[in-house]
Enzyme design. Structure first.
Site, PDB file in Angstrom:
ATOM      1  N   HIS A 164      -2.166  -3.984   4.902  1.00 60.18           N
ATOM      2  CA  HIS A 164      -2.011  -3.602   6.308  1.00 60.18           C
ATOM      3  C   HIS A 164      -3.378  -3.381   6.935  1.00 60.18           C
ATOM      4  CE1 HIS A 164      -2.803   0.831   5.816  1.00 60.18           C
ATOM      5  NE2 HIS A 164      -2.517   0.527   4.573  1.00 60.18           N
ATOM      6  N   ARG A 177       2.784   4.914   6.382  1.00 54.39           N
ATOM      7  CA  ARG A 177       3.201   4.180   7.581  1.00 54.39           C
ATOM      8  C   ARG A 177       3.716   2.779   7.282  1.00 54.39           C
ATOM      9  NH1 ARG A 177      -2.555   5.129  10.248  1.00 54.39           N
ATOM     10  NH2 ARG A 177      -3.028   4.617   8.078  1.00 54.39           N
ATOM     11  N   ASP A 227       0.370   3.775   1.683  1.00 55.34           N
ATOM     12  CA  ASP A 227       0.284   4.376   3.030  1.00 55.34           C
ATOM     13  C   ASP A 227       1.681   4.700   3.573  1.00 55.34           C
ATOM     14  OD1 ASP A 227       0.066   4.521   6.004  1.00 55.34           O
ATOM     15  OD2 ASP A 227      -2.030   4.023   5.603  1.00 55.34           O
ATOM     16  N   CYS A 257       0.833  -1.190   0.000  1.00 53.43           N
ATOM     17  CA  CYS A 257       0.000   0.000   0.000  1.00 53.43           C
ATOM     18  C   CYS A 257       0.876   1.251   0.000  1.00 53.43           C
ATOM     19  CB  CYS A 257      -0.915   0.021   1.224  1.00 53.43           C
ATOM     20  SG  CYS A 257      -2.082   1.414   1.212  1.00 53.43           S
ATOM     21  N   CYS A 293      -6.221  -0.091   6.772  1.00 57.97           N
ATOM     22  CA  CYS A 293      -6.017   0.523   5.450  1.00 57.97           C
ATOM     23  C   CYS A 293      -7.217   1.410   5.096  1.00 57.97           C
ATOM     24  CB  CYS A 293      -5.832  -0.557   4.392  1.00 57.97           C
ATOM     25  SG  CYS A 293      -5.488   0.108   2.746  1.00 57.97           S
TER      26      CYS A 293
HETATM   27 CO    CO Z   1      -3.507   1.207   2.944  1.00 61.59          CO
END
Ligand code: CO
Length: 221
Positions: A98, A46, A44, A42, A101
């Site tokens: 994750h 993080r 993302d 992803c 998400c």
């Molecule tokens: Co995500």
């Protein structure tokens, strides 16, 4: 440097630190890359692939997009898989989702955000495909966790069915496709037992992964 000067300062400090520990590091890497892994994760912020696996530059080939989707018409993702498998000859492709998400949650809630709705349609297809599994859960949190896992399982299936991977397997190239989920709350990776090393394994691997899906978090989160 006029813009974002703190990032350039941090970059110089990082490069100096790496060179101090290994004076030939950048010279060596500049000549070739030979990663063993392709990471599909992803976007993302993080979930940074190299950091959470403790790998150095040069050790992981990385493709990231919102909700770690592998769509059969996405030339960007397909080209990455193609280059990783046929040129770099990676041994492992890791699809890593994750928990928590936002893309998966938007797909679950069917919220309208704009352009991205079309991309998240792929995750909504996963939700539709496994609607009976999802409808058996009591809370949205449980459904969110489960859909994050089911999305990874589905994308592993998609990777396994690309022309690139099928052709690699048919010519005897060793290649394993893995499905993992990362926990934002503890920084730990979970293996979804969705490791596929041949197309003939797909159905059995999917069944085994589905049988255990959701059990990792329901007891703890
Ligand atoms: Co995500």
């Amino acid at each position: 440097m006029r813009y974002l000067s703190h990032l350039f300062e941090q970059n110089r400090a990082w490069a100096a630190d790496v060179t101090r520990q290994d004076p030939d590091f950048f010279q060596r890497l500049s000549r070739q890359q030979a990663p063993q892994y392709l990471w599909i994760g992803c976007a993302d912020s993080r979930v940074p692939a190299n950091q959470i696996t403790g790998l150095l530059p040069g050790e992981m080939f990385v493709h990231r997009n919102v909700a770690n989707v592998v769509a059969h018409t996405d030339l960007n993702c397909l080209s990455t898989i193609h280059f990783a498998v046929e040129v770099l000859k990676v041994s492992h492709i890791i699809v890593c989702g994750h928990y928590g998400c936002g893309g998966v949650l938007a797909a679950l809630r069917d919220v309208r955000l704009g352009l991205i709705d079309n991309w998240l349609r792929h995750v909504q297809d996963v939700r539709w495909h496994y609607r009976e599994l999802l409808s058996g859960l009591e809370t949205e949190g449980q459904r969110h966790d489960l859909l994050c896992e089911l999305n990874v399982i589905s994308q592993v299936i998609n990777v396994s069915q690309t022309t690139v991977v099928r052709e690699a397997w048919s010519r005897g190239q060793a290649l394993a496709i893995h499905g993992w989920v990362y926990g934002l709350q503890d920084g730990l990776l979970r293996d979804l037992d969705m490791c596929v090393t041949a197309e003939s394994e797909l159905l059995a691997r999917e069944a085994a992964a589905l049988a255990r899906a959701g059990q990792r978090t329901w007891g703890s989160a």
